[in-house]
Design an enzyme around this catalytic site. Structure first.
Site, short mmCIF file in Angstrom:
data_model
loop_
_atom_site.label_atom_id
_atom_site.label_comp_id
_atom_site.label_asym_id
_atom_site.label_seq_id
_atom_site.Cartn_x
_atom_site.Cartn_y
_atom_site.Cartn_z
N CYS A 180 4.41 -4.10 -0.19
CA CYS A 180 3.33 -4.90 -0.76
C CYS A 180 3.86 -5.59 -2.02
O CYS A 180 4.23 -4.90 -2.99
CB CYS A 180 2.17 -3.97 -1.09
SG CYS A 180 0.77 -4.77 -1.89
N CYS A 188 3.68 -12.47 0.17
CA CYS A 188 2.70 -11.43 0.50
C CYS A 188 3.02 -10.99 1.91
O CYS A 188 3.20 -11.83 2.80
CB CYS A 188 1.28 -11.99 0.42
SG CYS A 188 0.02 -10.90 1.14
N1 DGL Z 1 0.24 -7.30 1.48
C1 DGL Z 1 0.09 -7.35 0.08
C2 DGL Z 1 1.12 -8.16 -0.64
O1 DGL Z 1 2.22 -8.25 -0.17
C3 DGL Z 1 -1.28 -7.30 -0.52
C4 DGL Z 1 -2.26 -8.32 -0.09
C5 DGL Z 1 -3.62 -7.96 -0.64
O2 DGL Z 1 -4.05 -6.83 -0.42
O3 DGL Z 1 -4.22 -8.81 -1.31
O4 DGL Z 1 0.87 -8.67 -1.70
#
Ligand code: DGL
Length: 201
Positions: free
Chosen positions: A74, A176
């Site tokens: 993440c 993301c």
């Molecule tokens: N998948 C996550 C990232 O890479 C988080 C996205 C989210 O929960 O807003 O930032």
């Protein structure tokens, strides 16, 4: 590495599955445990304190099951709290960051799309500042990750044209991990090379 080496992979929801799948491809002999906090996803608009609290809860759970290393699949969690977590825990904590360096090797006008918390983070600003000759555009996407997360239950991926900015870019960096689910739509929309940080992680 030993067969029983346990790696915990974390994300706010389904985005980290893209990182997990890269991990399995590159290191299939390790044991993986996945936590996706989709009860509280998306994280991208939450306060840094709340993100830190939620990620800490997951890391504590990993600790309970005797994990040897944690991968934050993440970008948002990495941008907000990887440093604090590294100071707190003895096991390695590996973060996911936008693939700024690989893109900057060949391109001069990259577009970075990411969550608002990642966009405003000091980590991303420092990463970008390493390439003063490259003109990055950072575009925060307040709703895209949430819509991708919800597609899990409603079965319908978002219309990405509603989210993406138009401009003079020469490549796109997915900042993301959720966005990998709409990578081919993003490629079709811009007709530009797309970079993803999962393999790098
Ligand atoms: N998948 C996550 C990232 O890479 C988080 C996205 C989210 O929960 O807003 O930032």
């Amino acid at each position: 590495m030993h067969r029983s080496f346990k790696v915990g992979v974390f994300d706010s929801g389904i985005g980290g599955l893209n990182v997990l799948s890269a991990c399995i491809r590159l290191a299939p002999h390790l044991n993986y445990y996945y936590i996706g906090d989709n009860k509280h996803a998306p994280y991208g608009n939450k306060s840094c304190e709340e993100i830190y609290y939620r990620v800490s809860c997951a890391v504590e759970l990993f600790k309970l099951i005797g994990i040897d290393a944690v991968v934050l699949g993440c970008n948002t969690a990495t941008a907000v709290c990887v440093q604090r977590l590294r100071e707190k825990y003895a096991f390695p904590i590996i973060g996911t960051e936008p693939a700024v360096a690989p893109a900057a090797r060949s391109y001069r006008r990259p577009l970075v799309i990411c969550t608002p918390r990642t966009a405003e983070s000091a980590r991303l600003k420092e990463l970008i500042a390493r390439f003063p000759n490259v003109s990055f555009t950072v575009a925060p996407m307040p709703k895209l990750a949430g819509e991708i997360e919800r597609s899990l239950t409603c079965g319908k991926l978002p219309t990405i044209a509603d989210h993406l900015p138009r401009g003079d870019y020469d490549c796109v960096i997915l900042g993301c991990t959720h966005y990998a689910f709409v990578r081919s739509q993003i490629e079709r929309f811009y007709r530009l090379p797309v970079f993803d940080g999962a393999e790098g992680t």
